[in-house]
Scaffold this active site. Structure first.
Site, PDB file in Angstrom:
ATOM      1  N   GLY B  11       0.832  -1.197   0.000  1.00 52.70           N
ATOM      2  CA  GLY B  11       0.000   0.000   0.000  1.00 52.70           C
ATOM      3  C   GLY B  11       0.866   1.244   0.000  1.00 52.70           C
ATOM      4  NE  ARG B  72      -1.020  -5.258   0.138  1.00 56.25           N
ATOM      5  CZ  ARG B  72      -1.648  -4.060   0.153  1.00 56.25           C
ATOM      6  NH1 ARG B  72      -2.333  -3.672  -0.906  1.00 56.25           N
ATOM      7  NH2 ARG B  72      -1.591  -3.296   1.214  1.00 56.25           N
ATOM      8  CG  ASP B 103       3.187  -6.289   7.979  1.00 56.31           C
ATOM      9  OD1 ASP B 103       2.667  -6.049   6.877  1.00 56.31           O
ATOM     10  OD2 ASP B 103       2.545  -6.550   9.006  1.00 56.31           O
ATOM     11  CB  THR B 126       2.801   1.206   6.288  1.00 59.47           C
ATOM     12  OG1 THR B 126       1.450   1.000   6.726  1.00 59.47           O
ATOM     13  CG2 THR B 126       3.715   0.987   7.472  1.00 59.47           C
ATOM     14  CG  ASP B 128      -1.814   0.497   8.136  1.00 61.76           C
ATOM     15  OD1 ASP B 128      -2.702   1.351   7.942  1.00 61.76           O
ATOM     16  OD2 ASP B 128      -1.628  -0.473   7.384  1.00 61.76           O
ATOM     17  CG  ASP B 130       1.153  -2.100  10.742  1.00 59.02           C
ATOM     18  OD1 ASP B 130       2.039  -1.496  10.097  1.00 59.02           O
ATOM     19  OD2 ASP B 130       0.370  -2.896  10.204  1.00 59.02           O
ATOM     20  NE  ARG B 172      -2.074  -3.570   7.232  1.00 61.01           N
ATOM     21  CZ  ARG B 172      -1.109  -4.417   6.986  1.00 61.01           C
ATOM     22  NH1 ARG B 172      -1.264  -5.338   6.066  1.00 61.01           N
ATOM     23  NH2 ARG B 172       0.031  -4.344   7.626  1.00 61.01           N
TER      24      ARG B 172
END
Lengths: 323, 323, 323, 323
Positions: B11, B72, B103, B126, B128, B130, B172
């Site tokens: 992404g 992706r 990740d 990213t 996110d 995360d 996410r």
């Protein structure tokens, strides 16, 4: 005219605060007392109002929404509701009413004005731009910019992934926001309520864009379009164009908010002053608007009934630019 | 190290361009040739790459998305795909690979690096946030601001109508965007994947807010939350709290786009330079990050596997402020 | 018309890129080859130009500035310069020229067109809005928003400290940006080139505002105003009103940049298409504009010589609202 | 602790409102009465204060400036002034004071606290980020984004004209805003108070950039830099580099305003809550800050006296990226 009431009604629009501010300041400038009525017609029915002063409207010019709050009043659609409203109108010794809103609010104003012979003037405040009697409604320019800024952001990610995005914008039965944000956002196509585009036509356009390796990968769907909502249209396209990675975003209510643009603030300021001046000149049952940059007063009935047409020229231009 | 490749994968995130720019300029500064690989690992497999120069990255610092494009890659998950990728890597005489992504992309990088003993360094890109091994990922700050600006706009209209809005934000399985945009947006409550809030707890909070006549009327729902998506949660609340006029907005992909904030540009600039310097120092199979404002290199495997915890303090503060 | 050239000239304005894009796409749509000429007339003189394709103008719609670059050409003011320009024009087999710029650029276009009987069409691209023959010039709406956003920010700090700010905005000899950003920014007063406000009148207004405890504490000074620049005016006011803490900000060149607003993009798109269509219809030595929302072609000489008047109504409204 | 006062003092910063809101809500959460004191220490001296409730701080989270108003108090620097302040402090039965401001305000707080043994806690609110004891001050992130957005706009026009712009940013004696907006804005060079760059070094850098045909054409000057202000530096450069068309913009006070960023709102929220919790825990004469993402209490004297160092790493990176 010694004392007037002002209310915002229906869906809110950026610039409503600027319009209230202009009504308040123009009233005071002309020696008129002005009352702010809360939550639209419900405030008139429930007598929720208070006098506004120059300071009451300090620092609201730049804020979205409406500090008078807004609502769609069910009660005002009933004879009893309007009777109650008139009672308070009389008790408060108001001489006239300024209604900032869209066509639903104006219909109510028109009936109220006829039933009780009350001077009423409408100021067009709606992001949809679907009112005849004015080139632009308050909030439209801001909504077009908010939608287009969101489209700009989505294009970033669409371009990075060769994705095709279907973006649904507001506008009820009118395609004004859609057309402007499609041209402004460089969309490859748009579907608006006013035109009978078929899925086949849309797919043809998308195929042509793909053949030209067009970077633009955004299709704008107006919420009131006949082919269904953005998810429906996307699903139908997907059936026939399987080589696209298709995504959908519904912009939603963020289009109603935000600090108003300069154009909306200036428009709201002009219309707010002109509403007060119109009342002083004996205008009633009219909507104040700007046509060809001139202040115009249009009978409310006419403003509501006449369907404002999309500019064909813009539609043509969108097509030429989408190659 | 004489020649490296750089790609963006997974992404996209605002600031990826700034990171590529930093990798390119730092490479040239240190006398290293640098190749831009298009569409993530697919570009490595299909040999879509070209040399980048100082001028190639002019004017991209401020742009959202990634001009190297991203994807992706299914093929890279196969042994054959990676074999093809390595073939091109060798043929192009690349000495190392810089992978900007999240990740999923790092998992691929880790496997590739182990299979072919290729120096690989990851840059966390990213929205996110995360990834362990860095306090912040590139794009997170921009996404928090984009989401919060949308919330600010929705609050305008929510406040004007006494409505309750459920706003779904991205992230996410992580609640970082949710927590920050909830505190920043003055939400009355938030539901994040990391906490087991029940509908009853949420309703209790909303009742308390209503009792306090709280103006805030926004609930933030993280996309990965266990109670379902924003529509689900809203429906469940509606069953028990019928006095609210409830609306739902899913912010969607606009959170991925936009011109990066100053913080994301500075972070991307630092990490891009540090990635090149890390490769020169012999680092491999690491992700470069910033912990407590210091550049840190963390083994990729660790960065992927460790779950980054939400700050409990922020959660506590959100609760105190929501009274 | 088989082949045309397009250039941007003079001061840049947001939306110039959108106009170039529209000229390019409309040309290709109509089967016309189109050349981009770099750095205004200098590019014509030095033969710096290249063919533009649909892809050449991808992703420029949202960008400020002009990717064709711009300049004020000294050489083009000489007979020799224009002779050289015509030589290249002929050698490149161009049939017509589209010039995007302001009055200086149009003067050059007019002379060139007369000397060499070359079809030339002008597109009004200037933030100053000082061209007759169009209601709005490309870049004006963006500049008004940029200036007003800056004013909004300065008001934050002005209000927090009870300070009085003098803010100088652009516009050369015209007060359009000043009037719109003053109304939009809620300024207590404005000084524009078109009006003969004296320092005494300004001081009277400020005294009245102070007496009303007006929160607004911003005075807009147009750069071309007769009382001097913002520092001059502030100094004169300070002599007589010592109870104000007075500050000055000159907004400067940031008003020329930024991503164009929706209105500027739509305007630029319409004018770009209309310029190409005008050339196909045999128009020459005209400027294309929009008057009352209709595309209009005005002889360039007339567009330059006629002074566009400020709207008196807006001035009046600014006064009413400043109480 | 049963009753506290909160004030904002010195130069205002975006996020001060968010900090006041957090102090108010945290106080009420913990059962403490909270008074808002107007215009900084002057309000304490003149007893201008009132109780604040949950609703008093509705809708201020997103606003720039400070609704409590701010000032630099001359009177509070005198023993008499502070005596008067203490009188009111006692009369109002306040138990502690929360001061949101910069080092000047903290110096006053420190003296007052020592003279009258009054619990005082400081919250760092200044765009300059020049306070030790916290990684970031409230307002810094917003100011960095405001400055960088202005730089982005100026780059548009700079790039269109091959011009070189000298842009002066705020920060008093500290270069934090300058460094971050220079890296974030892609400046070719920056001059900050902390470094002894000579005009010759600057010219060398500019010559190198020109040789590389670097598109970046912006030099950032921190207001406190030793070479003089932006006009001075530009003039000195002009003497030696006559092939540049040089312009100057002083961003000025717009850097102090604007809706705070998400990061500033979250930081202000955390520090506001932590200030109240600190007082409850018996903290006094401390400044609350965030170091390495942890809440930290630093003795005020230390926070003022320690000079916060610029990050050398960022400086190095700016140099590498400016090639």
């Amino acid at each position: 005219i010694k004392k007037i009431g002002v209310l915002t009604s229906g869906g809110d629009a950026p610039g409503m605060n600027a319009a209230v501010r202009a009504v308040v300041r123009a009233s005071i400038y002309y020696g008129i007392e002005v009352y702010g009525i809360y939550r639209g017609y419900d405030g008139l029915i429930n007598d929720k109002m208070e006098e506004l002063h120059v300071r009451s409207v300090s620092n609201i010019l730049s804020r979205g929404g409406t500090f008078l709050l807004s609502a769609r009043s069910e009660a005002f659609r009933t004879k009893e509701g309007r009777a109650k409203a008139y009672e308070n109108f009389k008790a408060r010794e108001l001489d006239a009413l300024v209604v900032i809103g869209g066509d639903g609010s104006f219909t109510g104003a028109d009936i109220f004005s006829q039933e009780y012979d009350v001077p009423v003037i409408g100021i067009p405040g709606t992001i949809d731009n679907d009112l005849a009697g004015t080139d632009y409604t308050i909030g439209f320019d801001t909504a077009c910019n908010t939608a287009r800024e969101a489209i700009d952001k989505i294009r970033d990610t669409a371009s990075s992934h060769d994705r095709l995005f279907f973006i649904e914008v507001m506008g009820r039965d009118a395609g004004f926001i859609a057309v402007n944000s499609a041209i402004g956002g460089g969309a490859v196509a748009m579907i608006v309520p006013e035109h009978n585009w078929s899925i086949d036509q849309l797919i043809k356009r998308l195929r042509k864009g793909a053949a030209n390796q067009k970077a633009s990968n955004v299709v704008i769907i107006a919420e009131g379009c006949k082919l269904g909502n953005a998810y429906d249209v996307a699903a139908k396209v997907k059936e026939q164009l399987d080589y696209f990675d298709i995504r959908v975003t519904v912009l939603g209510h963020l289009q109603r908010g935000g600090s108003p643009t300069t154009m909306d603030r200036v428009l709201a300021s002009r219309l707010g002053v002109a509403a007060v001046e119109g009342l002083r000149d004996g205008q009633s049952k009219v909507m104040v608007g700007v046509i060809n940059n001139r202040i115009t007063y249009t009978p409310i009935g006419e403003a509501i009934k006449t369907v404002k047409r999309l500019d064909d020229d813009e539609f043509r231009i969108a097509k030429i630019l989408s190659i």
